[in-house]
Design a protein around this motif. Structure first.
Motif, PDB file in Angstrom:
ATOM      1  N   ASN A  16       0.823  -1.221   0.000  1.00 39.89           N
ATOM      2  CA  ASN A  16       0.000   0.000   0.000  1.00 39.89           C
ATOM      3  C   ASN A  16       0.854   1.267   0.000  1.00 39.89           C
ATOM      4  O   ASN A  16       0.566   2.238   0.711  1.00 39.89           O
ATOM      5  CB  ASN A  16      -0.961   0.012   1.194  1.00 39.89           C
ATOM      6  CG  ASN A  16      -1.982  -1.104   1.122  1.00 39.89           C
ATOM      7  OD1 ASN A  16      -2.561  -1.356   0.067  1.00 39.89           O
ATOM      8  ND2 ASN A  16      -2.191  -1.790   2.240  1.00 39.89           N
ATOM      9  N   VAL A  17       1.921   1.231  -0.790  1.00 43.89           N
ATOM     10  CA  VAL A  17       2.807   2.387  -0.935  1.00 43.89           C
ATOM     11  C   VAL A  17       2.364   3.174  -2.163  1.00 43.89           C
ATOM     12  O   VAL A  17       2.418   2.672  -3.280  1.00 43.89           O
ATOM     13  CB  VAL A  17       4.275   1.943  -1.072  1.00 43.89           C
ATOM     14  CG1 VAL A  17       5.182   3.143  -1.331  1.00 43.89           C
ATOM     15  CG2 VAL A  17       4.720   1.187   0.179  1.00 43.89           C
ATOM     16  N   GLN A  18       1.913   4.409  -1.959  1.00 45.26           N
ATOM     17  CA  GLN A  18       1.407   5.215  -3.071  1.00 45.26           C
ATOM     18  C   GLN A  18       2.514   5.658  -4.027  1.00 45.26           C
ATOM     19  O   GLN A  18       2.311   5.750  -5.243  1.00 45.26           O
ATOM     20  CB  GLN A  18       0.714   6.472  -2.536  1.00 45.26           C
ATOM     21  CG  GLN A  18      -0.556   6.211  -1.761  1.00 45.26           C
ATOM     22  CD  GLN A  18      -1.217   7.507  -1.335  1.00 45.26           C
ATOM     23  OE1 GLN A  18      -0.858   8.586  -1.771  1.00 45.26           O
ATOM     24  NE2 GLN A  18      -2.205   7.391  -0.462  1.00 45.26           N
ATOM     25  N   ALA A  19       3.662   5.983  -3.474  1.00 45.04           N
ATOM     26  CA  ALA A  19       4.793   6.449  -4.271  1.00 45.04           C
ATOM     27  C   ALA A  19       6.071   6.067  -3.546  1.00 45.04           C
ATOM     28  O   ALA A  19       6.063   5.783  -2.340  1.00 45.04           O
ATOM     29  CB  ALA A  19       4.729   7.960  -4.483  1.00 45.04           C
ATOM     30  N   LYS A  47       4.054   6.719 -13.236  1.00 43.84           N
ATOM     31  CA  LYS A  47       5.183   7.531 -13.696  1.00 43.84           C
ATOM     32  C   LYS A  47       6.461   7.160 -12.961  1.00 43.84           C
ATOM     33  O   LYS A  47       6.438   6.707 -11.822  1.00 43.84           O
ATOM     34  CB  LYS A  47       4.890   9.025 -13.476  1.00 43.84           C
ATOM     35  CG  LYS A  47       3.676   9.547 -14.232  1.00 43.84           C
ATOM     36  CD  LYS A  47       3.425  11.003 -13.888  1.00 43.84           C
ATOM     37  CE  LYS A  47       2.173  11.534 -14.585  1.00 43.84           C
ATOM     38  NZ  LYS A  47       1.896  12.951 -14.224  1.00 43.84           N
ATOM     39  N   ALA A  48       7.596   7.392 -13.658  1.00 44.94           N
ATOM     40  CA  ALA A  48       8.914   7.272 -13.046  1.00 44.94           C
ATOM     41  C   ALA A  48       9.743   8.432 -13.570  1.00 44.94           C
ATOM     42  O   ALA A  48       9.882   8.610 -14.787  1.00 44.94           O
ATOM     43  CB  ALA A  48       9.569   5.941 -13.405  1.00 44.94           C
ATOM     44  N   VAL A  64      19.447   6.587 -19.368  1.00 41.83           N
ATOM     45  CA  VAL A  64      18.149   6.304 -18.745  1.00 41.83           C
ATOM     46  C   VAL A  64      17.072   6.158 -19.812  1.00 41.83           C
ATOM     47  O   VAL A  64      16.834   7.069 -20.600  1.00 41.83           O
ATOM     48  CB  VAL A  64      17.767   7.428 -17.759  1.00 41.83           C
ATOM     49  CG1 VAL A  64      16.387   7.161 -17.159  1.00 41.83           C
ATOM     50  CG2 VAL A  64      18.820   7.541 -16.652  1.00 41.83           C
ATOM     51  N   GLU A  65      16.419   4.992 -19.815  1.00 45.29           N
ATOM     52  CA  GLU A  65      15.306   4.749 -20.727  1.00 45.29           C
ATOM     53  C   GLU A  65      14.008   4.433 -19.982  1.00 45.29           C
ATOM     54  O   GLU A  65      12.928   4.517 -20.552  1.00 45.29           O
ATOM     55  CB  GLU A  65      15.632   3.595 -21.677  1.00 45.29           C
ATOM     56  CG  GLU A  65      16.799   3.882 -22.616  1.00 45.29           C
ATOM     57  CD  GLU A  65      17.086   2.723 -23.548  1.00 45.29           C
ATOM     58  OE1 GLU A  65      16.407   1.678 -23.413  1.00 45.29           O
ATOM     59  OE2 GLU A  65      17.986   2.852 -24.397  1.00 45.29           O
ATOM     60  N   SER A  66      14.126   4.074 -18.720  1.00 40.97           N
ATOM     61  CA  SER A  66      12.960   3.607 -17.974  1.00 40.97           C
ATOM     62  C   SER A  66      12.284   4.718 -17.183  1.00 40.97           C
ATOM     63  O   SER A  66      11.293   4.470 -16.491  1.00 40.97           O
ATOM     64  CB  SER A  66      13.372   2.488 -17.010  1.00 40.97           C
ATOM     65  OG  SER A  66      14.391   2.940 -16.129  1.00 40.97           O
ATOM     66  N   ALA A  67      12.807   5.943 -17.266  1.00 41.86           N
ATOM     67  CA  ALA A  67      12.220   7.054 -16.513  1.00 41.86           C
ATOM     68  C   ALA A  67      12.422   8.351 -17.296  1.00 41.86           C
ATOM     69  O   ALA A  67      13.343   8.470 -18.100  1.00 41.86           O
ATOM     70  CB  ALA A  67      12.875   7.174 -15.138  1.00 41.86           C
ATOM     71  N   ARG A  68      11.536   9.313 -17.060  1.00 44.16           N
ATOM     72  CA  ARG A  68      11.733  10.645 -17.622  1.00 44.16           C
ATOM     73  C   ARG A  68      12.832  11.335 -16.834  1.00 44.16           C
ATOM     74  O   ARG A  68      12.932  11.193 -15.614  1.00 44.16           O
ATOM     75  CB  ARG A  68      10.432  11.440 -17.531  1.00 44.16           C
ATOM     76  CG  ARG A  68      10.510  12.847 -18.127  1.00 44.16           C
ATOM     77  CD  ARG A  68       9.110  13.433 -18.299  1.00 44.16           C
ATOM     78  NE  ARG A  68       8.468  13.727 -17.032  1.00 44.16           N
ATOM     79  CZ  ARG A  68       8.555  14.904 -16.407  1.00 44.16           C
ATOM     80  NH1 ARG A  68       9.278  15.891 -16.929  1.00 44.16           N
ATOM     81  NH2 ARG A  68       7.921  15.099 -15.269  1.00 44.16           N
ATOM     82  N   VAL A  69      13.682  12.085 -17.524  1.00 44.98           N
ATOM     83  CA  VAL A  69      14.800  12.770 -16.885  1.00 44.98           C
ATOM     84  C   VAL A  69      14.466  14.240 -16.707  1.00 44.98           C
ATOM     85  O   VAL A  69      14.030  14.910 -17.653  1.00 44.98           O
ATOM     86  CB  VAL A  69      16.092  12.622 -17.715  1.00 44.98           C
ATOM     87  CG1 VAL A  69      17.217  13.472 -17.126  1.00 44.98           C
ATOM     88  CG2 VAL A  69      16.507  11.162 -17.795  1.00 44.98           C
ATOM     89  N   VAL A  70      14.665  14.749 -15.495  1.00 48.05           N
ATOM     90  CA  VAL A  70      14.491  16.166 -15.194  1.00 48.05           C
ATOM     91  C   VAL A  70      15.803  16.694 -14.628  1.00 48.05           C
ATOM     92  O   VAL A  70      16.347  16.111 -13.677  1.00 48.05           O
ATOM     93  CB  VAL A  70      13.347  16.395 -14.184  1.00 48.05           C
ATOM     94  CG1 VAL A  70      13.297  17.867 -13.755  1.00 48.05           C
ATOM     95  CG2 VAL A  70      12.013  15.975 -14.788  1.00 48.05           C
TER      96      VAL A  70
END
Length: 361
Positions: A16-19, A47-48, A64-70
């Motif tokens: 039950n971990v939301q994020a 999202k990741a 990185v391909e598995s997450a959006r980079v900021v």
């Protein structure tokens, strides 16, 4: 990487971990492939997002391909990650309490609005990524075999380098230089070279002491290759040994082989430890075995599981662990023999192929 993140999301749902907010770099690397020195990875059910700084603008987008980079500009990557998580309209976010410092937790809380500061970031019941990392996939095991094979080549090389009178530091330097020449990215840990009476120090890192004409030399080292660590220990003897030294070596070797034989899917870590410890008890040497029998290896040199007395965790197929019993007689001598093994259904596979039989130089 996408498969790994999906698996983490399933584990999040089960607890039950939301994020989830990850700041431990080996965990970030495991889930995204990112190898930089500063990052925070935020994961929600849909999202990741990986946050890092401007030094890694190009590198992050290449790796990185598995997450959006900021790319964080005016704030830290961790602060931006916390603020982004608040924007997702969540009521809580799990953090790994074993790696999140009090100082970092304070910064994270300051990054969210006052109504969320006290309860938004919650320590997980148990670390999710660390548990997943204990089971290696085929690609990881292949990389670890390659790292272990490189370590074995180093041992073969250093046997021809050892001679009385040279310093332990010189031995370590030669070993580490060869590791680099053979393609290692780094050493897994500070190389241990402990000779003569210093071999009785379980973590006797290389010193200015000179290799004796007679006595044991313990060599404990590992390399990082393709991001994964190797770990092995061999103990050799300079000159003619005493009967007591030979008996002690034989007992440690028997203990190590007994633990290797016990290691398989479903057997508890405590039972593997006892397989080694019981041999040394029979030999009257158990009181000189002062550490645990082994540990997991992977992206870090020390991972779960811990192979030690009374550990109830069962080994599982795909785990990669060390088996490394030893005895240390203070002021006299010490012996340790260590292999890295891959756990499978019917036993385990040794991936450190260097000889363990008695070597007298």
């Amino acid at each position: 990487m996408q498969v790994r993140i999906r698996t983490i999301r399933k584990a999040m749902a089960a607890q039950n971990v939301q994020a989830l907010l990850l700041t431990h770099l080996p965990d970030v690397h495991y889930l995204t492939g990112f190898t930089g020195s500063n990052a925070a990875l935020a994961i929600t059910p849909r999202k990741a997002v990986l946050f890092t700084d401007g030094r890694y603008t190009v590198q992050a987008r290449e790796e990185v391909e598995s997450a959006r980079v900021v790319i964080a500009k005016k704030k830290s990557a961790q602060t931006m990650a916390a603020a982004w998580l608040e924007q997702q309209q969540l009521t809580s976010c799990g953090i790994d309490g074993t790696h999140t410092t009090i100082a970092l937790l304070g910064h994270l809380r300051k990054a969210v609005s006052g109504r969320l500061r006290r309860g938004f970031f919650q320590p997980l019941e148990s670390p999710l990524v660390a548990a997943q990392r204990e089971i290696k996939d085929a690609a990881e095991i292949r990389r670890m075999r390659q790292a272990a094979a490189l370590g074995a080549r180093l041992f073969d090389h250093i046997l021809g380098f050892l001679e009385p009178g040279i310093t332990e530091v010189a031995v370590a330097a030669e070993l580490e230089h060869q590791a680099r020449l053979l393609g290692a990215e780094a050493m897994s840990f500070e190389t241990i070279v402990a000779s003569g009476a210093r071999s009785a120090l379980p973590h006797g890192r290389a010193s200015s002491s000179r290799i004796p004409r007679k006595g044991f030399i313990t060599l404990d080292f590992g390399v990082i290759l393709n991001g994964y660590c190797s770990d092995m220990t061999r103990t050799v003897h300079m000159g003619r040994a005493t009967a007591e030294e030979e008996r002690a070596y034989a007992a440690v070797l028997e203990a190590q082989e007994s633990a290797v034989a016990a290691a398989k899917d479903g057997v508890t870590c405590g039972d593997v430890d006892e397989a080694a410890r019981s041999v040394l008890k029979r030999a009257g040497l158990a009181r000189y075995f002062t550490h645990s029998t082994g540990h997991g290896v992977g992206l870090e040199i020390h991972e779960g599981p811990r192979i030690a007395a009374n550990q109830k965790q069962p080994l599982a197929e795909g785990m990669v662990v060390t088996i490394e019993p030893g005895v240390y007689l203070p002021g006299r001598f010490g012996i340790r023999i260590e292999d890295t093994v891959v756990i499978n259904r019917n036993g385990c596979e040794i991936i450190t192929p260097s000889p363990k039989a008695w070597i007298e130089l």
